[in-house]
Design a protein around this motif. Structure first.
Motif, short mmCIF file in Angstrom:
data_model
loop_
_atom_site.label_atom_id
_atom_site.label_comp_id
_atom_site.label_asym_id
_atom_site.label_seq_id
_atom_site.Cartn_x
_atom_site.Cartn_y
_atom_site.Cartn_z
N GLN A 74 25.43 57.49 -33.93
CA GLN A 74 25.60 58.47 -32.64
C GLN A 74 27.03 59.30 -32.66
O GLN A 74 27.08 60.48 -32.48
N ASP A 75 27.87 58.37 -32.91
CA ASP A 75 29.30 59.02 -33.05
C ASP A 75 29.46 59.90 -34.22
O ASP A 75 29.85 61.11 -34.07
N ALA A 76 29.05 59.45 -35.48
CA ALA A 76 29.21 60.12 -36.63
C ALA A 76 28.02 61.10 -36.87
O ALA A 76 28.37 62.21 -37.38
N SER A 77 27.07 60.96 -36.20
CA SER A 77 25.60 61.72 -36.24
C SER A 77 25.22 62.20 -37.76
O SER A 77 25.41 63.54 -37.81
N PRO A 78 25.21 61.43 -38.77
CA PRO A 78 24.87 61.69 -40.14
C PRO A 78 23.41 62.25 -40.11
O PRO A 78 22.92 62.86 -40.91
N GLY A 79 22.67 61.52 -38.93
CA GLY A 79 21.01 61.97 -39.10
C GLY A 79 20.46 63.38 -38.96
O GLY A 79 19.62 63.71 -39.62
N LYS A 80 21.31 64.25 -38.26
CA LYS A 80 20.90 65.55 -38.03
C LYS A 80 20.99 66.27 -39.24
O LYS A 80 19.80 66.84 -39.74
N ASP A 81 22.08 66.20 -40.07
CA ASP A 81 21.97 66.89 -41.13
C ASP A 81 21.04 66.47 -42.38
O ASP A 81 20.47 67.23 -42.97
N PHE A 82 21.09 65.07 -42.36
CA PHE A 82 20.26 64.47 -43.28
C PHE A 82 18.52 64.90 -43.14
O PHE A 82 17.98 65.63 -43.87
N LEU A 83 18.20 64.77 -41.72
CA LEU A 83 16.99 65.51 -41.52
C LEU A 83 16.62 66.90 -41.57
O LEU A 83 15.88 67.24 -42.24
N LYS A 84 17.67 67.72 -41.44
CA LYS A 84 17.76 69.04 -41.41
C LYS A 84 17.53 69.52 -42.94
O LYS A 84 16.60 70.15 -43.59
N ARG A 85 18.31 68.70 -44.01
CA ARG A 85 18.29 68.86 -45.49
C ARG A 85 16.67 68.53 -46.11
O ARG A 85 16.45 69.09 -47.01
N LEU A 86 16.23 67.49 -45.41
CA LEU A 86 14.84 67.00 -46.00
C LEU A 86 13.60 67.41 -45.08
O LEU A 86 12.58 66.75 -45.37
N LYS A 87 13.96 68.34 -44.41
CA LYS A 87 12.76 68.68 -43.50
C LYS A 87 11.44 69.19 -44.15
O LYS A 87 10.34 69.02 -43.59
N HIS A 103 15.87 41.61 -39.74
CA HIS A 103 17.36 41.70 -39.28
C HIS A 103 18.23 42.65 -40.17
O HIS A 103 18.98 42.07 -40.81
N CYS A 104 17.71 43.93 -40.54
CA CYS A 104 18.49 44.51 -41.51
C CYS A 104 18.67 45.92 -40.86
O CYS A 104 18.01 46.53 -40.18
N HIS A 105 19.70 46.81 -41.19
CA HIS A 105 20.28 47.92 -40.70
C HIS A 105 19.14 49.28 -40.78
O HIS A 105 19.09 49.88 -39.88
N PRO A 106 18.19 49.08 -41.80
CA PRO A 106 17.15 50.15 -41.73
C PRO A 106 16.31 50.28 -40.78
O PRO A 106 15.85 51.45 -40.34
N VAL A 107 16.05 49.07 -40.26
CA VAL A 107 15.07 49.18 -38.87
C VAL A 107 15.82 49.83 -38.01
O VAL A 107 15.04 50.80 -37.19
N ILE A 108 17.12 49.81 -37.57
CA ILE A 108 17.75 50.39 -36.65
C ILE A 108 17.78 51.98 -37.10
O ILE A 108 17.53 52.89 -36.30
N LEU A 109 18.24 52.12 -38.35
CA LEU A 109 18.42 53.56 -39.11
C LEU A 109 17.07 54.34 -38.57
O LEU A 109 16.95 55.60 -38.21
N LYS A 110 15.95 53.76 -39.10
CA LYS A 110 14.49 54.48 -38.79
C LYS A 110 14.47 54.82 -37.38
O LYS A 110 13.94 56.05 -37.14
N LYS A 111 14.88 53.76 -36.38
CA LYS A 111 14.55 54.45 -34.97
C LYS A 111 15.52 55.38 -34.65
O LYS A 111 15.07 56.23 -33.90
N TYR A 112 16.79 55.42 -34.96
CA TYR A 112 17.59 56.20 -34.69
C TYR A 112 17.05 57.84 -35.38
O TYR A 112 17.11 58.80 -34.62
N LEU A 113 16.54 57.85 -36.53
CA LEU A 113 16.22 59.08 -37.25
C LEU A 113 14.76 59.51 -36.54
O LEU A 113 14.77 60.77 -36.27
N GLU A 114 14.19 58.59 -36.12
CA GLU A 114 12.80 59.17 -35.52
C GLU A 114 13.04 59.55 -33.97
O GLU A 114 12.35 60.54 -33.68
N SER A 115 14.27 59.08 -33.53
CA SER A 115 14.52 59.73 -32.20
C SER A 115 15.02 61.17 -32.19
O SER A 115 15.03 61.85 -31.26
N LEU A 116 15.47 61.42 -33.42
CA LEU A 116 16.04 62.95 -33.46
C LEU A 116 15.00 63.86 -34.04
O LEU A 116 15.13 65.23 -34.00
N MET A 117 14.01 63.36 -34.40
CA MET A 117 12.71 64.34 -34.96
C MET A 117 12.12 64.89 -33.78
O MET A 117 12.01 64.48 -32.68
#
Length: 117
Positions: A74-87, A103-117
């Motif tokens: 959330q602080d760095a917010s790399p997800g917005k640009d990532f999703l925009k680029r791959l829309k 128990h691996c970070h992609p589980v959290i990353l997926k939730k984060y990215l889906e929350s931005l969609m």
């Protein structure tokens, strides 16, 4: 984009994977770039080196790790640009090397990215 999936990078690539993104900060051990068959290696989406070393894949630290990693995202917010680029991608598969698929970070990353969609 309609779907984000998770898959271990050691599993055989499939056309059904869509756009494959390696989301680990370090290259997976014993894996050639050809066999990985990735479209992109995005280290910015991975946890910081400090957080990764602190967690060290210890399931007892999972809840605290999850909170800290989500804060980093959330602080760095790399997800917005990532999703925009791959829309225009129908499916993005986040690939990773961790053995513990729960128990691996992609589980959290997926939730984060889906929350931005």
């Amino acid at each position: 984009m309609s779907e984000i999936a998770l898959k271990r990078v050691y599993e055989s690539p499939s056309p059904d994977d869509g756009y494959r993104v390696l989301v680990d900060r370090l290259w997976p051990r014993g894996l050639s770039k050809e066999h990985a068959d990735i479209n992109e290696w995005n280290k910015e989406l991975a946890p910081s080196a400090e957080l990764r070393k602190w967690f060290h894949h210890d399931p007892r630290l999972w809840d605290e790790f999850s909170e800290k990693y989500m804060e980093e995202l959330q602080d760095a917010s790399p997800g917005k640009d990532f999703l925009k680029r791959l829309k225009d991608q129908e499916k993005i598969t986040l690939v990773y090397a961790a053995k513990d698929e729960e128990h691996c970070h992609p589980v959290i990353l997926k939730k984060y990215l889906e929350s931005l969609m």
